[in-house]
Structures are given as C-alpha cells and as structure tokens.
Design an enzyme around this catalytic site. Structure first.
Site, PDB file in Angstrom:
ATOM      1  N   ASP A   1       0.838  -1.204   0.000  1.00 56.34           N
ATOM      2  CA  ASP A   1       0.000   0.000   0.000  1.00 56.34           C
ATOM      3  C   ASP A   1       0.877   1.260   0.000  1.00 56.34           C
ATOM      4  O   ASP A   1       0.599   2.222  -0.724  1.00 56.34           O
ATOM      5  CB  ASP A   1      -0.932  -0.026   1.214  1.00 56.34           C
TER       6      ASP A   1
ATOM      7  N   LYS B   1       1.407   4.123  -3.099  1.00 56.64           N
ATOM      8  CA  LYS B   1       1.293   5.584  -2.936  1.00 56.64           C
ATOM      9  C   LYS B   1       2.540   6.286  -3.483  1.00 56.64           C
ATOM     10  O   LYS B   1       2.449   7.340  -4.107  1.00 56.64           O
ATOM     11  CB  LYS B   1       1.060   5.923  -1.463  1.00 56.64           C
TER      12      LYS B   1
HETATM   13  N1  LIG Z   1      -4.849   1.102   4.204  1.00 55.66           N
HETATM   14  C1  LIG Z   1      -4.497   2.445   3.901  1.00 55.66           C
HETATM   15  C2  LIG Z   1      -5.720   3.268   3.711  1.00 55.66           C
HETATM   16  C3  LIG Z   1      -5.450   4.519   3.036  1.00 55.66           C
HETATM   17  O1  LIG Z   1      -4.875   4.589   1.945  1.00 55.66           O
HETATM   18  C4  LIG Z   1      -3.666   3.032   5.028  1.00 55.66           C
HETATM   19  O2  LIG Z   1      -3.616   2.404   6.082  1.00 55.66           O
HETATM   20  O3  LIG Z   1      -3.068   4.092   4.839  1.00 55.66           O
END
Ligand SMILES: N[C@@H](CC=O)C(=O)O
Ligand SMILES: NC(=O)C1=CN([C@@H]2O[C@H](COP(=O)(O)OP(=O)(O)OC[C@H]3O[C@@H](n4cnc5c(N)ncnc54)[C@H](OP(=O)(O)O)[C@@H]3O)[C@@H](O)[C@H]2O)C=CC1
Ligand code: NA
Length: 382
Positions: A239, A243
């Site tokens: 994740d 980003k």
């Molecule tokens: N799972 C993600 C949600 C937001 O993007 C996080 O914990 O940052």
C-alpha cells in the site's frame, strides 16, 4: 430554471469508504439543488456492491440515498461490468455530465477508467490500483483525461486525491507545485495510516505507555477501518509502495511497483494463508519477532516507524522500517497520522510538510466528495 444542470452518477462500492461517501453525498446533493443561480441536480442511477446492484435499464429510476441499503436487499440485481456501466450511463436519455465514483479496490474496475474517460465520463476514486498498476494503464488514463497530459478537452476528468493520504491534500499539493513550475526533488514520510497506527501503538515514545502486542494492534487497525480490504496489503508494504508510485508518476517518473525495494512485515510462514482472516488469526504466533526488533531499537533509545521515500532526481526509492529518535516528527506521530514531506527547489532544505490522519472512512470519503464537487464545478458551472 436558468443555468440548471444535471449530473448522472454511478457509484461502485459501498463499504468503509463508500457508506460515509453516500452520507456526504446526500448533503451535497441537497445543497447543490438549492443554489439560486446555478442549481445542479445529482441523479444517482447506478449503485453496486460486489454481488448486487441497484439500477433500472428502462426507467433509469434514481437510487434513494436514504434507503439504498433496504432497496439493495429488496430489489438488487447482478452488477454490470464496468464497460456495461459506461454504456448504461452513455444511453441515459437526457443531457448532463456522467461521473463514475469507484469506491472499490478492484483492479478490474480500475482497468476500465480509460473506457469511461474516452466516452466523456469522469472518474472519481480513492482506489490506487489504476495509478500504481501497469505503467501503460497510467499512461492511457493521463493521455485521455481532460486534466491529464494533453488537456485535449475531449475526455472526462480523473480525480483521485484520496488514493494518497486519504483526505489529506497530497495530490492537489503536488500538482500545484508542479504546474506552477517548482521542481520536486524528494518525497518522504509516513504514507500508511495503518502502519502509523500499528507502530504508535506497538512502540509508543518513552513515557507514553508500554505498547500493545503487534497482532492485537493489527486487529484494531482493521476494526477501525484503516486497513485495506485485505490487511495483508498494508502489512506487506504494497500500500505504501503504491502511494509512492502514484506520487512518482505525477512527478514525471516512469516508475513501476516492482522497481521499489519493499520490506514486508508478513512472516514467511504466513505467506501462504488462504485469506486475510486466516492471516489475522495466526499473526499473534509471530509477535515475539516484532518484540525482538522493538527491544533492539529500544536499547539504542530509538523507536521503529514504517516509512517510504522517493528521490525524484536519482530515481531511488525505498519502503520499510526505520529507527527514529522519539523527538523526531516521525517518531512522535500520533494515531493514524501520515506525515509527508515535499523537498522542492522553492522550499529549499526545509520541506513543505502535510500531516494528519491518513486512513478511515469519513476522511477518505471527504477526499472523494471534494473531488466529485471539483468535477461538478468544472462541468456544470455556466
Ligand atoms: N490502508 C491504507 C488506507 C489509506 O490509503 C492506510 O492504512 O493508509
Ligand atoms: N479505508 C481507508 O482508510 C482508505 C481507503 N482507500 C481506498 O478506498 C477504497 C475502498 O476502501 P474500503 O471502503 O475501506 O473497502 P471495503 O472493502 O470496506 O469496501 C469495498 C466496497 O467495494 C465493493 N466492491 C468490491 N469489488 C467490487 C466490484 N467489482 N463491483 C462492485 N463493488 C465492488 C465491496 O462490495 P461488498 O460490499 O459486496 O463487499 C464493498 O462495498 C480502496 O481502494 C482503498 O484502498 C483509500 C484511502 C484510505
Ligand atoms: Na489525499
């Protein structure tokens, strides 16, 4: 009514983000309809979960934003595929800007953004998959979107502020820096609300308590709506890497996810778990490994935090655990806070810093709602 306009909306996904989005939408639609000079009527004609959907091919009956849950249970039918959603919206018999709100994390929905945008349908989403997946998909999206590379004026718009830092103004800020001619050199910080929460709970700064067991903190993060639909997508660092890829691509880099070295926090023994639920059930068996890392950092007077960085000049990037002094801004973060530092030519050695809660339904939905309003302003204001 002079200046009145319609917005035809399809909403895909009504989970932790989608539900608060619908609540915000109810207030937004009421306010827009009351504008004395430029009323806008938002018509939700399609609303879908993974297995069931509300829509009417013949009458285009509007979805009742108050009773959608009961309606879905009573008369929900099979969802349309994304390309069928595009066709359904295109065939709507009246004029008005068409918008799809994708509140899923489904890559198959994300893969169809170019299909929507090419047909003049705008897309608003917190889903990271399209922007951090194959570079070809990203290129295709920004080559057809009105606010993409060509600004050709033909396709729909794409807005995805909540795909980085939830509702925090990360993508808008980066875009503003770039379009006004600043040079972004490096972006670094804590990009995951889940990871921030986990390490703030597991290893608080000295004087703030003993800390919670790691696996127990993961369960709370999930119950609080911070994690991805599958919490392994947070724990494996993907994740955060997604980003970084999004921010790197906006900054002009041609980065693929595979190009980022990522430190996963998933124990090897749990790599083969069949589901997120099984993973959560077994994770506590590995708490002692996290405790060892904690004890070692503690001995040196440091705290552990999970961070990411991307050097736009050299192309180097990394995602993983680092040790910080408890007095460092990253060491002292609270709750699910993100902190993101932009190092740019204009800002010099002191970065532009954005900090605040970076996960959770309401604040993520806020970013989605604000993007929706942005598209409505661009397309419906006379
Ligand atoms: N799972 C993600 C949600 C937001 O993007 C996080 O914990 O940052
Ligand atoms: N939670 C957060 O703090 C943040 C989340 N995001 C992003 O927001 C998105 C949504 O997250 P969240 O709401 O927490 O996830 P949830 O799992 O709570 O909700 C996802 C929703 O999407 C539906 N869905 C999944 N696939 C499809 C499909 N193919 N067609 C129709 N509906 C589908 C699910 O259906 P069903 O109800 O049937 O399961 C569910 O309603 C994700 O992309 C996430 O990365 C971004 C920033 C922060
Ligand atoms: Na954001």
């Amino acid at each position: 009514m002079a200046g009145a306009a319609d917005v035809i909306l399809a909403i895909i996904g009504v989970g932790g983000v989608g539900k608060p989005f619908l609540k915000q939408l109810t207030k937004i639609t009421a306010r827009l309809a009351k504008s004395p000079s430029n009323p806008v009527f938002v018509k939700v004609v399609y609303l879908a979960r993974s297995q069931t959907a509300l829509y009417d091919r013949d009458s285009y009956k509007q979805v009742d934003l108050q009773y959608w849950e009961q309606e879905l249970a009573a008369r929900g039918t099979s969802p349309l595929s994304p390309s069928e959603v595009a066709e359904f919206l295109t065939k709507y018999p009246q004029s008005g800007h068409r918008i799809v709100v994708d509140n899923t994390s489904d890559p198959t929905v994300a893969a169809e953004y170019p299909t929507f945008i090419r047909q003049g349908i705008s897309v608003v989403t917190p889903n990271k998959k399209a922007f951090s997946g194959p570079l070809a998909l990203w290129e295709s999206i920004i080559s057809v979107a009105q606010n993409g590379r060509n600004e050709s004026g033909k396709g729909g718009y794409i807005y995805h502020e909540s795909s980085v830092g939830a509702g925090l103004p990360i993508i808008n800020t980066l875009t503003d820096l770039l379009v006004t001619g600043d040079e972004v050199r490096k972006i670094e910080g804590v990009f995951s609300g889940t990871m921030s929460f986990l390490f703030n709970q597991f290893m608080p700064v000295p004087g703030a308590g003993k800390g919670m067991d790691f696996a127990a903190a993961v369960k709370i993060a999930q119950q609080s709506g911070f994690t991805e639909p599958d919490p392994r997508d947070d724990l494996n660092g993907m994740d955060v890497a997604r980003k970084l890829v999004i921010l790197a691509r906006i900054s002009g880099m041609k980065l693929e996810l595979e190009g980022i070295p990522i430190q996963s926090l998933i124990p090897n023994e749990l790599e083969s778990c069949a589901s997120g639920a099984e993973f959560l059930e077994k994770l506590h068996e590995f708490d002692s490994r996290m405790d060892e890392l904690k004890a070692s950092a503690e001995k040196d007077g440091k705290v552990l935090r999970y961070v990411g960085s991307i050097d736009v000049i050299s192309g180097e990037s990394k995602v993983g655990l680092q040790r910080f002094d408890p007095s460092h801004p990253i060491g002292g973060l609270k709750g699910s806070d993100n902190i993101i530092n932009f190092y740019t030519k204009r800002y010099g050695s002191k970065p532009l810093t954005i900090q605040g809660a970076g996960a959770g339904g309401d604040i993520t939905a806020m970013g989605v709602s604000a993007d929706l309003l942005r598209v409505i302003r661009l397309t419906c204001t006379r």
